[in-house]
Design a protein around this motif. Structure first.
Motif, PDB file in Angstrom:
ATOM      1  N   ILE A 121       4.883  -6.394  13.578  1.00  0.00           N
ATOM      2  CA  ILE A 121       5.121  -5.332  14.560  1.00  0.00           C
ATOM      3  C   ILE A 121       6.602  -5.345  14.923  1.00  0.00           C
ATOM      4  N   ILE A 175      -2.703  -4.152  21.300  1.00  0.00           N
ATOM      5  CA  ILE A 175      -3.650  -4.149  20.173  1.00  0.00           C
ATOM      6  C   ILE A 175      -5.064  -4.311  20.717  1.00  0.00           C
ATOM      7  N   PHE A 206      -3.866   3.093  17.057  1.00  0.00           N
ATOM      8  CA  PHE A 206      -4.245   1.919  16.265  1.00  0.00           C
ATOM      9  C   PHE A 206      -5.379   2.351  15.338  1.00  0.00           C
ATOM     10  N   ILE A 230      -0.382   2.547  13.786  1.00  0.00           N
ATOM     11  CA  ILE A 230      -0.281   1.139  13.411  1.00  0.00           C
ATOM     12  C   ILE A 230      -1.646   0.680  12.891  1.00  0.00           C
ATOM     13  N   VAL A 262      -4.595  -1.775  12.066  1.00  0.00           N
ATOM     14  CA  VAL A 262      -5.174  -3.016  12.594  1.00  0.00           C
ATOM     15  C   VAL A 262      -6.430  -3.352  11.790  1.00  0.00           C
ATOM     16  N   TYR A 286      -9.149  -7.168  17.278  1.00  0.00           N
ATOM     17  CA  TYR A 286      -8.399  -6.710  16.102  1.00  0.00           C
ATOM     18  C   TYR A 286      -7.062  -7.431  16.056  1.00  0.00           C
ATOM     19  N   TYR A 287      -6.436  -7.388  14.891  1.00  0.00           N
ATOM     20  CA  TYR A 287      -5.084  -7.907  14.754  1.00  0.00           C
ATOM     21  C   TYR A 287      -4.314  -7.013  13.786  1.00  0.00           C
ATOM     22  N   ALA A 288      -2.990  -7.085  13.880  1.00  0.00           N
ATOM     23  CA  ALA A 288      -2.138  -6.284  12.995  1.00  0.00           C
ATOM     24  C   ALA A 288      -1.732  -7.145  11.800  1.00  0.00           C
ATOM     25  N   ASN A 299       0.399  -6.501   9.541  1.00  0.00           N
ATOM     26  CA  ASN A 299       1.820  -6.357   9.234  1.00  0.00           C
ATOM     27  C   ASN A 299       2.653  -6.674  10.473  1.00  0.00           C
TER      28      ASN A 299
END
Length: 358
Positions: free
Chosen positions: A208, A198, A166, A222, A224, A202-204, A206
């Motif tokens: 997943i 994750i 991440f 990925i 984040v 934090y967050y993604a 886009n």
């Protein structure tokens, strides 16, 4: 016994002479199809009856062999004669059954061995392991004990270790590294376990999706983003250009929306929004927005009526001043009064008349 002279004693005298059938020693030679003599068996027959039966030939087949063709009676023609009989090794079909720990049969392999050498080597057992699996324990040679014998071999799916890094945007740094173990037959890491992994805070940004590995030790990255709290500042401005109310909303960059329901609850008492309320998306901390509202018009003192009601809006009714540098929900302040004059003047007149007629 050998004969000797005999002298008769009287007329009609008789001498008994012992005789026996002439025996021949004949042989049966059992050969493989390549001409190798496996066994030679000597059989005694007589010249009078020089027959070796099919049963005798069959009974003397060497252990571990069988006749290529069924035997028939053989009649010898001379002493010392030899008959060649074609034989072959007796074959057994044995099975290797590859099972997982829960008893699931992954593969069954049929092998041909001979009764004389019924050994399945460790190398063969290893070579026959089904694709995508490996032996749980090392194996040794296996000796079958009968035709259709079976050996169970424990196997397990080969596992791959896959790494997910991440990272922050533009690969500025690795926030956290997580490893997953998958079977190489279906090396997929589903989206939900990835989302669950994750890092906290934090967050993604886009979507997943499931990840499919192509080899052991593969690494995926990925992006984040750190979750931050933002303030969205909403100003409610009336028909005179005055700021009636200011409401501060707490949002995050992950969920930066101010919902319509929240805006509706914050409307000043009695106010009507000039435009239908819409969800506001905050794009940065302390971003400001304007919502144009029409406030109730205060009742005016009674005036002498000359020539009937006069609802004309004079210059004194026009808004004074303006608010610059602040957004409306979807337009700038520059168009505020144009919209009010064109779309909302009827509301003003209606409210004013209503006050007078109470």
């Amino acid at each position: 016994t050998p004969a000797t002279d005999w002298t008769a004693n009287s007329n009609g005298d008789k001498k008994v002479i012992q005789v026996r059938e002439i025996e021949w020693a004949v042989s049966l030679e059992y050969q493989t199809t390549d001409g190798t003599a496996v066994k030679t068996e000597t059989i005694q027959v007589t010249q009078v009856n020089p027959i070796v039966t099919a049963q005798t030939i069959t009974d003397r087949v060497p252990t571990g062999y069988e006749l290529v063709t069924p035997a028939t009676d053989w009649t010898a023609t001379a002493n010392g004669e030899k008959k060649v009989i074609q034989i072959r090794e007796v074959e057994w079909e044995v099975h290797l059954e590859y099972q997982t720990a829960d008893g699931t049969v992954v593969k069954t392999e049929a092998l041909q061995v001979t009764q004389l050498n019924p050994v399945v080597t460790a190398q063969i057992i290893t070579e026959k392991v089904p694709t995508g699996y490996e032996l749980v324990d090392s194996v040794t040679d296996w000796t079958a004990t009968s035709n259709e014998d079976k050996k169970v071999i424990q196997v397990r799916e080969i596992e791959w270790t896959i790494t997910i890094e991440f990272i922050t945007e533009n690969v500025k740094g690795i926030v956290e590294t997580v490893t997953f173990t998958v079977g190489n037959l279906n090396p997929v890491i589903e989206a939900q376990p990835i989302m669950d992994a994750i890092p906290a805070g934090y967050y993604a940004p886009n979507e997943i999706k499931d990840l499919r590995a192509t080899k052991d030790g593969e690494v995926f990255q990925i992006v984040v983003v750190k979750i931050e709290e933002w303030e969205g500042i909403v100003h409610f401005v009336d028909q005179n250009g005055n700021m009636v109310k200011t409401e501060i909303y707490k949002v995050t960059n992950k969920e930066p929306m101010i919902r319509v329901e929240e805006l509706g609850k914050a409307l000043p008492i009695g106010a009507i929004s000039v435009k239908p309320l819409e969800e506001i998306t905050v794009t940065k901390d302390k971003e400001e927005f304007i919502i144009e509202v029409v406030m109730p018009i205060e009742e005016e003192p009674n005036q002498p009526e000359i020539g009937g009601d006069d609802d004309t809006i004079t210059d004194s009714d026009q808004p004074e001043g303006s608010i610059e540098g602040i957004q409306t929900g979807d337009t700038t302040q520059a168009g505020l009064w144009a919209a009010i004059m064109s779309g909302s003047i009827g509301v003003f007149a209606y409210l004013k008349r209503k006050k007078k007629n109470i």
